[in-house]
Design a protein around this motif. Structure first.
Motif, mmCIF file in Angstrom:
data_model
loop_
_atom_site.group_PDB
_atom_site.id
_atom_site.type_symbol
_atom_site.label_atom_id
_atom_site.label_comp_id
_atom_site.label_asym_id
_atom_site.label_seq_id
_atom_site.Cartn_x
_atom_site.Cartn_y
_atom_site.Cartn_z
ATOM 1 N N UNK A 197 -5.636 -3.748 -1.020
ATOM 2 C CA UNK A 197 -5.306 -2.385 -1.417
ATOM 3 C C UNK A 197 -3.883 -2.247 -1.951
ATOM 4 N N UNK A 198 -2.934 -2.956 -1.366
ATOM 5 C CA UNK A 198 -1.541 -2.779 -1.768
ATOM 6 C C UNK A 198 -1.339 -3.088 -3.241
ATOM 7 N N UNK A 199 -1.849 -4.224 -3.669
ATOM 8 C CA UNK A 199 -1.702 -4.600 -5.068
ATOM 9 C C UNK A 199 -2.494 -3.701 -5.994
ATOM 10 N N UNK A 200 -3.722 -3.373 -5.580
ATOM 11 C CA UNK A 200 -4.564 -2.518 -6.422
ATOM 12 C C UNK A 200 -3.931 -1.140 -6.587
ATOM 13 N N UNK A 201 -3.499 -0.534 -5.488
ATOM 14 C CA UNK A 201 -2.940 0.808 -5.539
ATOM 15 C C UNK A 201 -1.663 0.864 -6.363
#
Length: 211
Positions: free
Chosen positions: A144-148
């Motif tokens: 999630x961190x990279x995607x967001x």
């Protein structure tokens, strides 16, 4: 085989996050759109009987067909292992709402950050009473961190199917992530793209069970 699971959360994070770069594979296949994110471990069902438009049915059918064509060779788990997949998390059970089964994870594909229907990050199996493993489906996963950071305010989708969100901490010991299960090889009465399968069991698995 459960000893293949990473020994510490830090190792998991490093292996999953290495070289993480997000890309979109063919706009016809992969979409992102602002939509509500489903909570960790929620009963995020898409009931088989739910009304769908003809276009939605067509896209869902196309995804199922593509997944089957792309993973048929993994009927033999040895082929999955040969291509870099290995067991992590033991057998994942949901107790009263079924199980996910065995996750054979390809760390390289997870680290790539790509969402490609022909290259799932995870191959799903169910242990059988005779000691063999039965292919049940696939699981697509992005951290999630990279995607967001790259797609603020949007949720990943694959051919019209919205990913589910798992917060941290979670049963897998991973940072927050988005995931989409595709039960292409074992019919799921709750829907083909939900997290849990009521007819998958960890009963025949002799290793660790993650709950």
């Amino acid at each position: 085989m459960s000893t293949l699971q990473l020994s510490t959360t830090n190792k998991k994070v490093r292996r999953f996050a290495t070289g993480f770069q997000y890309s979109v594979i063919a706009l016809a296949l992969i979409n992102v759109c602002p939509s509500p994110v489903l909570a960790q471990d929620g009963h995020s069902h898409t009931p088989a009987q739910q009304q769908q438009t003809s276009e939605q049915q067509s896209r869902a059918g196309a995804l199922m067909k593509l997944v089957r064509e792309s993973t048929e060779r993994f009927q033999d788990v040895k082929q999955a292992e040969y291509e870099g997949y290995h067991l992590q998390f033991g057998c994942v059970s949901g107790d009263d709402f079924g199980a996910m089964g065995l996750h054979y994870v390809n760390d390289t594909l997870v680290g790539s950050g790509m969402i490609d229907p022909t290259r799932p990050q995870i191959i799903l199996y169910e242990a059988q009473p005779n000691g063999t493993l039965k292919l049940t489906g696939t699981d697509y996963l992005v951290l999630a961190e990279g995607w967001d950071a790259s797609h603020p305010g949007v949720t990943p989708q694959l051919m019209g199917q919205t990913f589910h969100y798992f917060a941290t901490p979670n049963r897998f010991g991973l940072p927050a992530f988005y995931t989409l299960h595709v039960w292409a090889w074992k019919d799921n009465p709750k829907g083909a793209f939900v997290n849990w399968h009521p007819h998958v069991s960890c009963q025949s698995f002799e290793g660790k069970t993650t709950q």
